[in-house]
Design an enzyme around this catalytic site. Structure first.
Site, mmCIF file in Angstrom:
data_model
loop_
_atom_site.group_PDB
_atom_site.id
_atom_site.type_symbol
_atom_site.label_atom_id
_atom_site.label_comp_id
_atom_site.label_asym_id
_atom_site.label_seq_id
_atom_site.Cartn_x
_atom_site.Cartn_y
_atom_site.Cartn_z
ATOM 1 N N THR A 2 0.813 -1.231 0.000
ATOM 2 C CA THR A 2 0.000 0.000 0.000
ATOM 3 C C THR A 2 0.839 1.270 0.000
ATOM 4 O O THR A 2 0.321 2.351 -0.296
ATOM 5 C CB THR A 2 -0.923 0.035 1.227
ATOM 6 O OG1 THR A 2 -0.126 0.073 2.426
ATOM 7 C CG2 THR A 2 -1.838 -1.179 1.258
ATOM 8 N N CYS A 4 2.596 2.748 9.424
ATOM 9 C CA CYS A 4 1.677 2.795 10.567
ATOM 10 C C CYS A 4 2.443 2.636 11.869
ATOM 11 O O CYS A 4 3.598 2.198 11.889
ATOM 12 C CB CYS A 4 0.654 1.650 10.487
ATOM 13 S SG CYS A 4 -0.321 1.597 8.973
ATOM 14 N N CYS A 49 -1.934 0.214 15.091
ATOM 15 C CA CYS A 49 -2.909 0.634 14.078
ATOM 16 C C CYS A 49 -4.134 -0.290 14.106
ATOM 17 O O CYS A 49 -3.988 -1.524 14.126
ATOM 18 C CB CYS A 49 -2.278 0.610 12.685
ATOM 19 S SG CYS A 49 -3.387 1.235 11.379
ATOM 20 N N ARG A 80 3.904 6.854 2.908
ATOM 21 C CA ARG A 80 3.128 7.975 3.449
ATOM 22 C C ARG A 80 2.428 7.531 4.730
ATOM 23 O O ARG A 80 2.151 6.340 4.934
ATOM 24 C CB ARG A 80 2.113 8.472 2.426
ATOM 25 C CG ARG A 80 1.033 7.487 2.039
ATOM 26 C CD ARG A 80 0.110 8.071 0.977
ATOM 27 N NE ARG A 80 -1.014 7.193 0.676
ATOM 28 C CZ ARG A 80 -0.982 6.192 -0.167
ATOM 29 N NH1 ARG A 80 0.154 5.921 -0.817
ATOM 30 N NH2 ARG A 80 -2.062 5.448 -0.392
ATOM 31 N N CYS A 126 -0.200 6.698 7.609
ATOM 32 C CA CYS A 126 -1.546 6.141 7.680
ATOM 33 C C CYS A 126 -2.528 7.206 8.170
ATOM 34 O O CYS A 126 -2.237 7.954 9.107
ATOM 35 C CB CYS A 126 -1.557 4.955 8.643
ATOM 36 S SG CYS A 126 -3.186 4.241 8.948
ATOM 37 N N CYS A 158 -4.181 5.682 11.951
ATOM 38 C CA CYS A 158 -3.463 5.636 13.235
ATOM 39 C C CYS A 158 -2.522 6.811 13.451
ATOM 40 O O CYS A 158 -1.995 6.989 14.547
ATOM 41 C CB CYS A 158 -2.681 4.327 13.354
ATOM 42 S SG CYS A 158 -1.253 4.188 12.242
ATOM 43 N N ASP A 164 19.497 12.003 49.960
ATOM 44 C CA ASP A 164 18.279 12.780 50.141
ATOM 45 C C ASP A 164 17.525 12.299 51.375
ATOM 46 O O ASP A 164 17.342 11.085 51.587
ATOM 47 C CB ASP A 164 17.397 12.633 48.902
ATOM 48 C CG ASP A 164 16.113 13.424 49.005
ATOM 49 O OD1 ASP A 164 16.160 14.644 48.756
ATOM 50 O OD2 ASP A 164 15.068 12.825 49.356
#
Length: 490
Positions: free
Chosen positions: A30, A34, A38, A63, A65, A68, A440
């Site tokens: 695709t 993601c 996702c 590129r 998603c 998500c 401390d």
């Protein structure tokens, strides 16, 4: 992490949000990348490849998603866990150094050549400093496009793009949508800049998250005029590269509500980065709590309130000054000393929405202070004036790029700096997750109540099993005491 294919596949199949930000899933069929959690049906393993950063995915032509939003995941906890070159570079990039000073400026701060920086980042992250900074600009642009009604030209400028064309091309390339299409898809109408020019954002984090100690600590130690707790929010002034700002941070289910008022929108990415660092929002609570639970003494404390964070700072030099002011005095006395310095030497600001009045003074302003005017013992006056002089002339630098062991050693070499002062600066200002405070009083008192050794040497030896998360163990130890720093203010 991204090289362990079997582990990555398991995380994707189980939609495990704990790994968001650790690696990214790029789907070969695709062209989309993601986060591991996702919600879409996971692709076949042979169609997945795993990359270490959003920038690497973008460089490889994938590129983001649209479901998500992988670029909006919490940052990798690696960069706040380590003090090596790559981690220090990533902290500086998040703080906007590449946008302001370029790659040569980044290299100069780290003391390496630009070629070495490029090589190290490419080897571990699959992208160089320019690509990493570009990915950050794209995320800032998307945030402003979807949550405000600001004009696109103003967004491009605020996100750090040199031109509208570069802004449009980057958004289209990363998100496969134009800026206008991104805004049209946003779930609600943008609000623009609200009352006083404020921007309202959501800061994500990894769960679990117990906000009591971090907000309680910030509220209890707040310096009047610089910080305050008002209407359920911690508010403070910010000194930023292009001006000043005011941040209001409110714990909310699943996120931190962040309201920013900035004099210059170019400071938005830096302001977000510093707010995240202040609240330790990129921590990995699963790793921290998992290690601390192996100790049967700490396990009940962790189970009672998992996901405690370390309250840090937005200004390392400021915190160092405040640490000296807090030597061997109560929290109230330290606030009083700091408030006097702020009133006398801080830069005034307007705050129509609250009671903030000043920026904390810079070291250069404090270097000229007459020690006789400081209402504190002579030895502490000498410690403070020595510190601010070294900070002002650059012989001591404190920042997100600090080398933790080397800086701690330089602090201990200053007169008046003992282990507690150096260690609390390492813990809260430098961000060392393994900093420990065996001297401390609160830590020693908690240790004694829990049946742990209470002498510094014996407690340090016993705490070896908590490495590399001793700073978080300190938070759980402090939380056993009935002190305002451990209670979420109302």
């Amino acid at each position: 992490m991204h090289t362990d294919t079997e582990r990555c596949v398991r995380a994707v199949r189980s939609k495990d949000a704990r790994f968001d930000g650790w690696f990214y899933t790029a789907v070969l069929t695709t062209g989309i990348y993601c986060r591991p959690s996702c919600p879409v049906v996971p692709p076949k393993p042979e169609n997945m490849t795993f990359l270490p950063s959003a920038a690497a995915c973008q460089q490889a032509g994938f590129r983001a998603c649209k479901r998500c939003r992988p670029d909006a995941a919490p940052g990798s906890p690696e960069w706040n866990r380590r003090a090596d070159l790559t981690a220090r570079a990533m902290r500086l990039i998040a703080d906007g150094v590449v946008d302001r000073e370029g790659v040569p400026g980044l290299a100069a701060r780290l003391g390496y050549s630009t070629r070495q920086i490029e090589r190290e980042l490419l080897a571990e992250l699959g992208a160089g400093p320019l690509a990493l900074a570009r990915a950050q600009r794209a995320q800032t642009a998307r945030l402003l496009i979807e949550t405000t009604a600001l004009p696109m030209a103003e967004i491009a400028f605020a996100a750090g793009f040199a031109s509208i064309r570069t802004f449009n091309d980057t958004v289209r390339e990363v998100y496969a949508l134009t800026p206008g299409e991104l805004r049209a898809r946003a779930p609600g109408p943008g609000t623009g800049r609200g009352a006083g020019g404020a921007l309202t954002l959501r800061l994500p984090f990894r769960t679990p998250f117990t906000p009591d100690n971090v907000f309680g600590h910030l509220a209890a130690t707040a310096v009047p005029g610089v910080e305050e707790w008002r209407d359920g929010a911690y508010r403070r002034t910010l000194r930023l590269p292009h001006g000043h700002g005011i941040a209001a941070l409110t714990p909310a289910p699943g996120h931190i509500a962040c309201r920013l008022t900035l004099t210059d929108l170019r400071d938005l990415p830096v302001a977000i980065s510093r707010c995240r660092r202040l609240l330790d929002l990129d921590a990995d609570p699963a790793a921290v709590d998992g290690q601390l639970r192996t100790d049967p003494v700490l396990a009940p404390l962790v189970d009672k309130a998992p996901g405690r964070r370390v309250p840090r700072t937005v200004d390392e030099a400021e915190f160092a000054v405040r640490a000296v002011l807090g030597q061997q005095v109560s929290t109230a006395a330290a606030r009083t000393h700091a408030a006097r310095l702020v009133t006398a030497h801080g830069d005034p600001v307007d705050d129509p929405e609250g009671g903030l009045t000043h920026l904390f003074p810079v070291p250069e302003a404090l270097a000229d202070v007459d020690p006789a005017t400081l209402a504190m013992p002579r030895t502490r006056r000498a410690t403070l004036t020595t510190l601010v002089r070294h900070l002002a002339d650059g012989t001591l630098t404190l920042g997100v790029d600090s080398d933790w062991p080397a800086t701690r050693a330089r602090l201990l070499a200053l007169p008046g700096f003992g282990p507690w002062t150096a260690d609390v600066i390492a813990l809260r200002a430098l961000g060392d997750p393994d900093a420990f405070l065996p001297t401390d009083l609160g830590v020693r008192r908690a240790a004694q109540a829990l049946g742990l050794p209470s002498t510094p040497a014996a407690l340090t030896a016993r705490a070896d099993r908590w490495r590399p998360w001793r700073a978080y163990a300190v938070q759980y130890l402090w939380a056993t005491d009935d002190h305002p720093i451990n209670v979420l203010p109302v």
